[in-house]
Design a protein around this motif. Structure first.
Motif, PDB file in Angstrom:
ATOM      1  N   VAL A 173       0.798  -1.221   0.000  1.00 52.53           N
ATOM      2  CA  VAL A 173       0.000   0.000   0.000  1.00 52.53           C
ATOM      3  C   VAL A 173       0.835   1.278   0.000  1.00 52.53           C
ATOM      4  O   VAL A 173       0.308   2.358  -0.236  1.00 52.53           O
ATOM      5  N   ASP A 174       2.135   1.159   0.269  1.00 53.40           N
ATOM      6  CA  ASP A 174       2.999   2.339   0.282  1.00 53.40           C
ATOM      7  C   ASP A 174       4.445   1.891   0.137  1.00 53.40           C
ATOM      8  O   ASP A 174       4.756   0.707   0.273  1.00 53.40           O
ATOM      9  N   TYR A 175       5.322   2.844  -0.142  1.00 53.65           N
ATOM     10  CA  TYR A 175       6.749   2.544  -0.236  1.00 53.65           C
ATOM     11  C   TYR A 175       7.567   3.780   0.093  1.00 53.65           C
ATOM     12  O   TYR A 175       7.059   4.903   0.072  1.00 53.65           O
ATOM     13  N   GLN A 176       8.824   3.521   0.425  1.00 49.11           N
ATOM     14  CA  GLN A 176       9.794   4.591   0.675  1.00 49.11           C
ATOM     15  C   GLN A 176      11.052   4.262  -0.092  1.00 49.11           C
ATOM     16  O   GLN A 176      11.487   3.106  -0.128  1.00 49.11           O
ATOM     17  N   LEU A 177      11.633   5.267  -0.695  1.00 45.72           N
ATOM     18  CA  LEU A 177      12.886   5.120  -1.429  1.00 45.72           C
ATOM     19  C   LEU A 177      14.029   5.306  -0.446  1.00 45.72           C
ATOM     20  O   LEU A 177      13.994   6.209   0.392  1.00 45.72           O
ATOM     21  N   ASP A 178      15.052   4.442  -0.520  1.00 43.09           N
ATOM     22  CA  ASP A 178      16.211   4.631   0.354  1.00 43.09           C
ATOM     23  C   ASP A 178      17.350   5.309  -0.410  1.00 43.09           C
ATOM     24  O   ASP A 178      17.212   5.651  -1.580  1.00 43.09           O
ATOM     25  N   ASP A 179      18.474   5.505   0.249  1.00 41.58           N
ATOM     26  CA  ASP A 179      19.612   6.239  -0.323  1.00 41.58           C
ATOM     27  C   ASP A 179      20.270   5.543  -1.503  1.00 41.58           C
ATOM     28  O   ASP A 179      20.919   6.176  -2.316  1.00 41.58           O
ATOM     29  N   LYS A 180      20.124   4.237  -1.602  1.00 42.37           N
ATOM     30  CA  LYS A 180      20.851   3.469  -2.615  1.00 42.37           C
ATOM     31  C   LYS A 180      19.949   2.909  -3.705  1.00 42.37           C
ATOM     32  O   LYS A 180      20.189   1.835  -4.227  1.00 42.37           O
ATOM     33  N   ASP A 181      18.879   3.611  -4.048  1.00 46.50           N
ATOM     34  CA  ASP A 181      17.975   3.208  -5.117  1.00 46.50           C
ATOM     35  C   ASP A 181      17.149   1.967  -4.774  1.00 46.50           C
ATOM     36  O   ASP A 181      16.599   1.308  -5.643  1.00 46.50           O
ATOM     37  N   GLY A 182      17.064   1.626  -3.504  1.00 50.89           N
ATOM     38  CA  GLY A 182      16.230   0.517  -3.067  1.00 50.89           C
ATOM     39  C   GLY A 182      14.896   1.043  -2.564  1.00 50.89           C
ATOM     40  O   GLY A 182      14.705   2.251  -2.383  1.00 50.89           O
ATOM     41  N   LEU A 183      13.973   0.144  -2.363  1.00 54.28           N
ATOM     42  CA  LEU A 183      12.641   0.509  -1.885  1.00 54.28           C
ATOM     43  C   LEU A 183      12.261  -0.364  -0.698  1.00 54.28           C
ATOM     44  O   LEU A 183      12.614  -1.536  -0.645  1.00 54.28           O
ATOM     45  N   THR A 184      11.526   0.234   0.223  1.00 58.55           N
ATOM     46  CA  THR A 184      10.908  -0.525   1.298  1.00 58.55           C
ATOM     47  C   THR A 184       9.410  -0.357   1.148  1.00 58.55           C
ATOM     48  O   THR A 184       8.899   0.760   1.189  1.00 58.55           O
ATOM     49  N   PHE A 185       8.715  -1.464   0.918  1.00 57.13           N
ATOM     50  CA  PHE A 185       7.273  -1.459   0.737  1.00 57.13           C
ATOM     51  C   PHE A 185       6.589  -1.796   2.049  1.00 57.13           C
ATOM     52  O   PHE A 185       7.088  -2.593   2.838  1.00 57.13           O
ATOM     53  N   ILE A 186       5.426  -1.199   2.267  1.00 63.92           N
ATOM     54  CA  ILE A 186       4.604  -1.477   3.434  1.00 63.92           C
ATOM     55  C   ILE A 186       3.320  -2.127   2.927  1.00 63.92           C
ATOM     56  O   ILE A 186       2.695  -1.644   1.986  1.00 63.92           O
ATOM     57  N   SER A 187       2.935  -3.239   3.553  1.00 58.92           N
ATOM     58  CA  SER A 187       1.753  -3.979   3.102  1.00 58.92           C
ATOM     59  C   SER A 187       0.495  -3.546   3.847  1.00 58.92           C
ATOM     60  O   SER A 187       0.563  -2.845   4.861  1.00 58.92           O
ATOM     61  N   SER A 188      -0.623  -4.022   3.368  1.00 62.37           N
ATOM     62  CA  SER A 188      -1.913  -3.722   3.982  1.00 62.37           C
ATOM     63  C   SER A 188      -2.054  -4.320   5.377  1.00 62.37           C
ATOM     64  O   SER A 188      -2.905  -3.893   6.152  1.00 62.37           O
ATOM     65  N   ILE A 189      -1.211  -5.296   5.709  1.00 62.91           N
ATOM     66  CA  ILE A 189      -1.269  -5.910   7.039  1.00 62.91           C
ATOM     67  C   ILE A 189      -0.132  -5.425   7.944  1.00 62.91           C
ATOM     68  O   ILE A 189       0.068  -5.945   9.025  1.00 62.91           O
ATOM     69  N   GLY A 190       0.633  -4.429   7.470  1.00 61.94           N
ATOM     70  CA  GLY A 190       1.660  -3.817   8.303  1.00 61.94           C
ATOM     71  C   GLY A 190       3.040  -4.438   8.228  1.00 61.94           C
ATOM     72  O   GLY A 190       3.908  -4.113   9.021  1.00 61.94           O
ATOM     73  N   THR A 191       3.278  -5.329   7.282  1.00 65.65           N
ATOM     74  CA  THR A 191       4.611  -5.904   7.122  1.00 65.65           C
ATOM     75  C   THR A 191       5.443  -5.017   6.206  1.00 65.65           C
ATOM     76  O   THR A 191       4.901  -4.281   5.379  1.00 65.65           O
TER      77      THR A 191
END
Length: 166
Positions: free
Chosen positions: A104-122
């Motif tokens: 449901v959402d994501y954040q970009l990190d410093d090294k062109d990677g992504l951290t995704f957040i799921s609908s259940i909070g993982t």
């Protein structure tokens, strides 16, 4: 609520509590292993868990609270296109309608990677945006244990606007 409905709700609640206790006891052990034991015995050919196309989890056709879905997602595996909850002592089939995890959402990190957040909070990190697969009708990523996750509607359009269009 009728007596039958009340009795069924209590029964499902008791079963979930027992499953939660079993999963909690084995969760620490699972995280210490590099690979889940795929040879654990299959409990039944009939799936007792279902995940619908919106990423909502159900246990025996009853909605599963997000805290339980998050717990069970930690032992969710995809093997040869089939989904299972696997602990060191048992394996339970799971029916997945579209994607096992909806992001449901994501954040970009410093090294062109992504951290995704799921609908259940993982949270699910990928090293590079090139790991995101643009399909004709979806955007998905492979996350841990072979599980496929898909971007929810708002996340999908945000991703398209940020990375695909000019």
């Amino acid at each position: 609520m009728t007596k039958t409905a009340s009795k069924n709700a209590i029964s499902v609640s008791a079963q979930l509590k027992q499953l939660s206790l079993t999963q909690s006891k084995t969760q620490t052990h699972l995280h210490s292993k590099s690979n889940t034991d795929e040879s654990a015995p299959l409990c039944s050919e009939t799936p007792v868990f279902d995940i619908n196309s919106e990423g909502e989890w159900f246990y025996l056709d009853s909605p599963l609270p997000a805290k339980f879905a998050k717990l069970f997602a930690s032992v969710l595996n995809c093997i040869n296109g089939e989904y299972f909850l696997i602990t060191p002592v048992e394996k339970v089939k799971v029916t997945v309608k579209r994607h096992a995890i909806v992001l449901v959402d994501y954040q970009l990190d410093d090294k062109d990677g992504l951290t995704f957040i799921s609908s259940i909070g993982t949270e699910h990190a990928i090293a590079n945006i090139s790991e995101v697969a643009l399909l004709e009708d979806a955007i998905e990523i492979n996350i841990e244990r072979g599980v496929k996750a898909g971007l929810g509607r708002a996340c999908y359009y945000r991703y398209i606007n940020q990375f695909v269009t000019d």
